[in-house]
Design an enzyme around this catalytic site. Sequence first.
Site, PDB file in Angstrom:
ATOM      1  N   GLN A   1       0.871  -1.290   0.006  1.00 30.14           N
ATOM      2  CA  GLN A   1      -0.073  -0.030  -0.016  1.00 30.14           C
ATOM      3  C   GLN A   1       0.795   1.248   0.027  1.00 30.14           C
ATOM      4  O   GLN A   1       0.281   2.471  -0.227  1.00 30.14           O
ATOM      5  CB  GLN A   1      -0.987   0.098   1.249  1.00 30.14           C
ATOM      6  CG  GLN A   1      -1.802  -0.999   1.338  1.00 30.14           C
ATOM      7  CD  GLN A   1      -2.759  -1.459   2.520  1.00 30.14           C
ATOM      8  OE1 GLN A   1      -3.753  -0.438   2.868  1.00 30.14           O
ATOM      9  NE2 GLN A   1      -2.344  -1.893   3.580  1.00 30.14           N
ATOM     10  N   ASN A   2       2.104   1.041   0.103  1.00 32.23           N
ATOM     11  CA  ASN A   2       2.948   2.267   0.182  1.00 32.23           C
ATOM     12  C   ASN A   2       3.339   2.745  -0.950  1.00 32.23           C
ATOM     13  O   ASN A   2       3.580   1.978  -2.011  1.00 32.23           O
ATOM     14  CB  ASN A   2       4.377   1.829   1.049  1.00 32.23           C
ATOM     15  CG  ASN A   2       3.928   1.453   2.634  1.00 32.23           C
ATOM     16  OD1 ASN A   2       2.878   1.812   3.084  1.00 32.23           O
ATOM     17  ND2 ASN A   2       4.703   0.366   2.898  1.00 32.23           N
TER      18      ASN A   2
ATOM     19  N   HIS B   1      -1.198   1.323  -4.313  1.00 38.00           N
ATOM     20  CA  HIS B   1      -1.628   2.633  -4.606  1.00 38.00           C
ATOM     21  C   HIS B   1      -0.647   3.699  -5.313  1.00 38.00           C
ATOM     22  O   HIS B   1      -0.697   4.648  -5.229  1.00 38.00           O
ATOM     23  CB  HIS B   1      -1.773   3.155  -3.098  1.00 38.00           C
ATOM     24  CG  HIS B   1      -2.972   2.418  -2.323  1.00 38.00           C
ATOM     25  ND1 HIS B   1      -2.912   2.418  -0.950  1.00 38.00           N
ATOM     26  CD2 HIS B   1      -3.893   1.669  -2.618  1.00 38.00           C
ATOM     27  CE1 HIS B   1      -4.104   2.110  -0.639  1.00 38.00           C
ATOM     28  NE2 HIS B   1      -4.581   1.457  -1.387  1.00 38.00           N
TER      29      HIS B   1
ATOM     30  N   CYS C   1       3.289  19.140 -18.140  1.00 35.18           N
ATOM     31  CA  CYS C   1       3.665  17.983 -19.094  1.00 35.18           C
ATOM     32  C   CYS C   1       4.727  18.411 -20.351  1.00 35.18           C
ATOM     33  O   CYS C   1       4.178  19.353 -21.117  1.00 35.18           O
ATOM     34  CB  CYS C   1       2.567  17.201 -19.781  1.00 35.18           C
ATOM     35  SG  CYS C   1       3.156  15.818 -20.976  1.00 35.18           S
TER      36      CYS C   1
ATOM     37  N   GLY D   1       2.260  -4.908   8.938  1.00 32.41           N
ATOM     38  CA  GLY D   1       2.298  -3.368   9.268  1.00 32.41           C
ATOM     39  C   GLY D   1       1.154  -2.561   8.649  1.00 32.41           C
ATOM     40  O   GLY D   1       1.219  -1.572   7.884  1.00 32.41           O
ATOM     41  N   THR D   2      -0.149  -3.223   8.830  1.00 38.34           N
ATOM     42  CA  THR D   2      -1.361  -2.332   8.255  1.00 38.34           C
ATOM     43  C   THR D   2      -2.511  -2.714   9.191  1.00 38.34           C
ATOM     44  O   THR D   2      -2.771  -3.715   9.350  1.00 38.34           O
ATOM     45  CB  THR D   2      -1.552  -2.646   6.683  1.00 38.34           C
ATOM     46  OG1 THR D   2      -2.925  -2.109   6.252  1.00 38.34           O
ATOM     47  CG2 THR D   2      -1.786  -4.202   6.573  1.00 38.34           C
TER      48      THR D   2
END
Length: 306
Positions: free
Chosen positions: A137-138, A155, A214, A254-255
């Site tokens: 998720q990091n 993510h 851009c 760790g979540t």
Amino acid sequence: MVKTLIFQCFHLIKIRKYSTELLKFVPKCSEVSEADVQLLRKFIDDSRKILVLTGAGISTESGIPDYRSEEVGLYARTNHKPIQYQEFLKYSHIRQRYWARNFVGWGIFSKRQPNAIHFSIRNLECDLGKVSAVVTQNVDNLHFKAGSQNVIELHGSAYRVICLKCKSIYNRHYIQEELKKTNLHMCEESTMVRPDGDVDIPQDAIQGFKPPVCPSCSGILKPDIIFFGDNVPKERVQEVRNTVTKSDSLLVLGTSLSVFSSYRIILQAVEEKKNICVVNIGRTRADDIIDLKISVRCGDIVPKVC
């Protein structure tokens, strides 16, 4: 001889001070027991292919705070509200604010390094061949820095920038250099660090900031991460689902599993009767539906097993 001993002692004090500084975002927890170690070791030994799901709780030991931990999490210490996806799309001043703060925070955020947990996961994958994939998720890139190969960034990544118009992808370091050229008045030094690289800066500095565009089409640039209110791409969700099915075990590190994008991985694993182990300080959303939960700091137990 005396000078050498003094130097060594000074060096040890610096290392200990640095380690303490990195761990200031880790919440209080129980000490790991030998029984805990044996439980995790048996879980890994009995597994053929493990899907490893990681959250901010493993990066706190690299000095990057999480959002929800009691006392030390970002929400507990500040009134900080993460950027909302729709606001970023609609309002130019929101994009200006985001990029100005991210520009200042990028230096310290990008210098963070993997810790023993990241290297242990890498060993489990590359040396022991036990890992089907690492789903994180990091957005901090620390799994790749540690040498992990098959990483699914659920993510996204703060190290990539995407054009919302032509879909071109740029390296975040390149964008930082471009921002330096167009914002010579801005100082890019900060002692603050947050999970998304965002920091607090004065409003007058934000007002004079020129966000990136851009280079190919002058479209809006956005970090290639899932902002709050956005959805994980369907193809990425399907890739994770396929990996869960191919794995026989799920190791969660760790979540708290507060967001549904990670919790649904647990629901699928439960439905498919996979072996599940969660290592996390404090309660998680899945505590009532899994069989094995170890409530200790990941860095105290994972390196002892891997």
